[in-house]
Motif scaffolding. Structure first.
Motif, PDB file in Angstrom:
ATOM      1  N   SER A  53     -43.938 131.693  48.747  1.00 49.58           N
ATOM      2  CA  SER A  53     -42.549 131.847  48.107  1.00 49.58           C
ATOM      3  C   SER A  53     -42.461 130.853  47.161  1.00 49.58           C
ATOM      4  O   SER A  53     -41.250 130.554  46.491  1.00 49.58           O
ATOM      5  CB  SER A  53     -41.514 131.729  49.298  1.00 49.58           C
ATOM      6  OG  SER A  53     -41.673 130.530  50.047  1.00 49.58           O
ATOM      7  N   ASP A  54     -43.318 129.877  46.672  1.00 46.07           N
ATOM      8  CA  ASP A  54     -43.051 129.097  45.578  1.00 46.07           C
ATOM      9  C   ASP A  54     -42.563 129.807  44.186  1.00 46.07           C
ATOM     10  O   ASP A  54     -43.487 131.001  44.065  1.00 46.07           O
ATOM     11  CB  ASP A  54     -44.130 128.214  45.362  1.00 46.07           C
ATOM     12  CG  ASP A  54     -44.238 127.272  46.535  1.00 46.07           C
ATOM     13  OD1 ASP A  54     -43.343 127.061  47.579  1.00 46.07           O
ATOM     14  OD2 ASP A  54     -45.360 126.481  46.647  1.00 46.07           O
ATOM     15  N   LEU A  58     -44.719 133.082  42.647  1.00 46.31           N
ATOM     16  CA  LEU A  58     -44.020 134.389  42.626  1.00 46.31           C
ATOM     17  C   LEU A  58     -44.044 135.022  41.350  1.00 46.31           C
ATOM     18  O   LEU A  58     -44.320 136.253  40.855  1.00 46.31           O
ATOM     19  CB  LEU A  58     -42.468 134.337  42.973  1.00 46.31           C
ATOM     20  CG  LEU A  58     -42.257 134.319  44.518  1.00 46.31           C
ATOM     21  CD1 LEU A  58     -40.731 133.892  44.808  1.00 46.31           C
ATOM     22  CD2 LEU A  58     -42.840 135.105  45.419  1.00 46.31           C
ATOM     23  N   SER A  59     -44.039 133.850  40.364  1.00 44.79           N
ATOM     24  CA  SER A  59     -44.066 134.429  38.886  1.00 44.79           C
ATOM     25  C   SER A  59     -45.357 134.838  38.506  1.00 44.79           C
ATOM     26  O   SER A  59     -45.636 135.898  37.969  1.00 44.79           O
ATOM     27  CB  SER A  59     -43.884 132.990  37.984  1.00 44.79           C
ATOM     28  OG  SER A  59     -44.058 133.447  36.659  1.00 44.79           O
ATOM     29  N   ASP A  63     -46.135 138.630  37.296  1.00 50.01           N
ATOM     30  CA  ASP A  63     -47.218 138.878  35.978  1.00 50.01           C
ATOM     31  C   ASP A  63     -48.188 139.681  36.445  1.00 50.01           C
ATOM     32  O   ASP A  63     -48.684 140.398  35.380  1.00 50.01           O
ATOM     33  CB  ASP A  63     -47.620 137.404  35.593  1.00 50.01           C
ATOM     34  CG  ASP A  63     -47.766 137.655  34.025  1.00 50.01           C
ATOM     35  OD1 ASP A  63     -47.197 138.224  33.110  1.00 50.01           O
ATOM     36  OD2 ASP A  63     -48.881 136.779  33.479  1.00 50.01           O
ATOM     37  N   ASP A  64     -48.847 139.585  37.582  1.00 52.02           N
ATOM     38  CA  ASP A  64     -50.385 140.091  37.807  1.00 52.02           C
ATOM     39  C   ASP A  64     -49.857 141.787  37.949  1.00 52.02           C
ATOM     40  O   ASP A  64     -50.875 142.482  37.933  1.00 52.02           O
ATOM     41  CB  ASP A  64     -50.834 139.753  39.243  1.00 52.02           C
ATOM     42  CG  ASP A  64     -52.255 140.201  39.253  1.00 52.02           C
ATOM     43  OD1 ASP A  64     -52.946 140.183  38.439  1.00 52.02           O
ATOM     44  OD2 ASP A  64     -52.569 140.474  40.339  1.00 52.02           O
ATOM     45  N   THR A  65     -48.726 142.176  38.249  1.00 50.69           N
ATOM     46  CA  THR A  65     -48.448 143.687  38.330  1.00 50.69           C
ATOM     47  C   THR A  65     -47.828 144.375  37.006  1.00 50.69           C
ATOM     48  O   THR A  65     -47.233 145.287  37.047  1.00 50.69           O
ATOM     49  CB  THR A  65     -47.482 143.842  39.508  1.00 50.69           C
ATOM     50  OG1 THR A  65     -46.185 142.948  39.185  1.00 50.69           O
ATOM     51  CG2 THR A  65     -47.942 143.207  40.861  1.00 50.69           C
ATOM     52  N   ALA A  66     -47.928 143.410  35.932  1.00 54.06           N
ATOM     53  CA  ALA A  66     -47.180 143.816  34.717  1.00 54.06           C
ATOM     54  C   ALA A  66     -47.666 145.196  34.461  1.00 54.06           C
ATOM     55  O   ALA A  66     -47.098 146.075  34.015  1.00 54.06           O
ATOM     56  CB  ALA A  66     -47.517 142.841  33.624  1.00 54.06           C
ATOM     57  N   GLU A 177     -44.476 131.156  31.190  1.00 57.04           N
ATOM     58  CA  GLU A 177     -43.412 131.520  30.273  1.00 57.04           C
ATOM     59  C   GLU A 177     -42.479 132.527  31.061  1.00 57.04           C
ATOM     60  O   GLU A 177     -42.955 133.739  31.170  1.00 57.04           O
ATOM     61  CB  GLU A 177     -43.953 132.231  28.996  1.00 57.04           C
ATOM     62  CG  GLU A 177     -44.634 131.354  28.064  1.00 57.04           C
ATOM     63  CD  GLU A 177     -43.763 130.070  27.553  1.00 57.04           C
ATOM     64  OE1 GLU A 177     -42.739 130.181  27.399  1.00 57.04           O
ATOM     65  OE2 GLU A 177     -44.363 129.091  27.315  1.00 57.04           O
ATOM     66  N   THR A 178     -41.159 132.323  31.338  1.00 55.23           N
ATOM     67  CA  THR A 178     -40.349 133.027  32.112  1.00 55.23           C
ATOM     68  C   THR A 178     -39.094 133.077  31.630  1.00 55.23           C
ATOM     69  O   THR A 178     -38.957 132.314  30.633  1.00 55.23           O
ATOM     70  CB  THR A 178     -40.158 132.363  33.708  1.00 55.23           C
ATOM     71  OG1 THR A 178     -39.629 131.177  33.570  1.00 55.23           O
ATOM     72  CG2 THR A 178     -41.463 132.367  34.315  1.00 55.23           C
ATOM     73  N   VAL A 179     -38.238 134.025  32.118  1.00 49.18           N
ATOM     74  CA  VAL A 179     -36.990 134.033  31.527  1.00 49.18           C
ATOM     75  C   VAL A 179     -36.032 132.983  31.800  1.00 49.18           C
ATOM     76  O   VAL A 179     -36.150 132.510  33.014  1.00 49.18           O
ATOM     77  CB  VAL A 179     -36.190 135.363  32.114  1.00 49.18           C
ATOM     78  CG1 VAL A 179     -34.802 135.709  31.385  1.00 49.18           C
ATOM     79  CG2 VAL A 179     -37.191 136.618  31.383  1.00 49.18           C
ATOM     80  N   PRO A 180     -35.426 132.366  30.930  1.00 45.82           N
ATOM     81  CA  PRO A 180     -34.715 130.915  31.186  1.00 45.82           C
ATOM     82  C   PRO A 180     -33.964 131.263  32.452  1.00 45.82           C
ATOM     83  O   PRO A 180     -33.133 131.928  32.631  1.00 45.82           O
ATOM     84  CB  PRO A 180     -33.793 130.796  30.208  1.00 45.82           C
ATOM     85  CG  PRO A 180     -34.519 131.493  28.956  1.00 45.82           C
ATOM     86  CD  PRO A 180     -35.101 132.711  29.556  1.00 45.82           C
TER      87      PRO A 180
END
Length: 367
Positions: A53-54, A58-59, A63-66, A177-180
């Motif tokens: 759950s970190d 999760l990011s 990203d792996d399912t994009a 790189e994630t949405v702020p």
């Protein structure tokens, strides 16, 4: 004055016929059940796997399912329409190989991307033309083009890999790189926007109603005025276009263009769509259910990876989920039909006659 015709009893419409929602008799709505499974898998992973759950994990999982998520959008619309496109992963690989070959030849990245998208659009139109004009079944057509596009990828790039794509573009596909303010990577944020658009088109427009009508009964949709062939052609064209775009995302995310990129990914995409409640026979399903299926497969894959489960076992799990998503509704439907037949046979003849709907046509009015 002519007497009005006697009213006739109407047979109740089966659940899901008018709403396009797949239901299992006696069970929860299928897509709601998949959503509940997604929540349960997340809770189990949080409780049993350290670091699951970190935010960083999760990011990375999202990203792996994009690419799976992007490919699932046009696949959902196609399956609702009673069609399927098994060439999407091969088109992803061809787009990646074409991008690598052009980049290696010195093309600017801004120039090669539109060309790759046009190639994907042309491949989708070829699939649609073979289905609508030649009259071949989409399953047979896309099995053939699955091999064709993968072979073209090998011809274009061979067995080499091309890397060193511009970081100004590649950085937007990385999980770091994630949405702020969130842990959502940018490819998934783009997928969310496209999913909302696809849901509005499928469930809130006349085009979406036509998609459901074609999947439920193609001949009836044709006589109702739906331009069936044009609708199928549009869906296959969109599928090829999105697959080529997913190939660009895949290439940038892994930093490598190869002819075998995305190999076997079509199995995971189909499994996610069917697991989300879209009926393979067409005419039923929701976009929200397909999204839940994608996320559920993404969570399960991440859990298996964190627990050092091999890729081969992950493929087996995906195949098992595909079989379960197809067989479970069928089994429940068969059991329910048997129970209803037993109940009807056990009724007294008078009660059965009263319960049967009056389907006889009213007598014609005298002129």
């Amino acid at each position: 004055m002519n007497a009005p015709p006697a009213p006739t009893a109407r047979r109740p419409a089966p659940a899901g016929d008018r709403t396009g929602v797949r239901r299992c008799p006696g069970l929860l709505r299928w897509d709601a059940a998949v959503g509940a499974l997604l929540v349960a898998a997340f809770l189990v992973g949080t409780g049993t796997t350290p670091g699951f759950s970190d935010a960083a994990n999760l990011s990375a999982a999202l990203d792996d399912t994009a690419e799976i998520a992007l490919l699932a959008l046009p696949m959902t619309l196609l399956v609702v329409a009673g069609q399927v496109d098994l060439s999407i992963a091969s088109m992803l690989g061809f787009s990646s190989a074409l991008a690598g070959a052009l980049w290696d030849a010195g093309w600017a990245f801004e120039t090669l991307v539109p060309l790759c998208l046009l190639a994907g659009l042309a491949g989708g139109l070829l699939n649609g033309w073979l289905v609508t004009r030649v009259g071949l079944p989409s399953l047979a057509v896309t099995i053939g083009t699955l091999t064709l596009y993968r072979g073209l990828a090998s011809v274009v790039l061979g067995d080499k890999a091309v890397a060193d794509f511009p970081d100004s573009y590649a950085r937007w596909t990385r999980s770091s790189e994630t949405v702020p303010g969130t842990f959502v990577p940018y490819p998934l944020a783009l997928f969310a926007l496209l999913a909302v658009l696809a849901a509005v088109v499928l469930h809130c427009t006349g085009f979406g109603r036509a998609v459901f009508a074609v999947g439920a009964q193609e001949d009836a949709a044709h006589y109702a005025g739906v331009r069936v062939e044009r609708l199928k052609l549009v869906l296959f064209a969109v599928s090829g276009l999105v697959a080529s775009f997913a190939g660009i995302v895949y290439t940038l995310r892994y930093g490598s263009a190869r002819a075998d990129n995305g190999l076997g990914l079509e199995l995971t995409v189909v499994a996610a769509v069917l697991l989300g409640g879209v009926d393979f026979d067409g005419g039923k399903g929701t976009l929200g259910g397909a999204v839940a299926g994608v996320l559920l497969i993404g969570v399960l894959r991440n859990l298996l990876t964190l627990n050092d489960v091999s890729h081969e076992i992950q493929v087996i799990v995906t195949g098992a989920l595909l079989i379960i998503s197809v067989l479970t509704p069928r089994a429940v439907s068969v059991l329910t039909d048997r129970r209803q037949r037993r109940a009807a046979a056990a009724r007294p003849p008078e009660a059965a006659a009263d319960a049967a709907p009056d389907t006889a046509a009213p007598p014609p009015e005298p002129r």
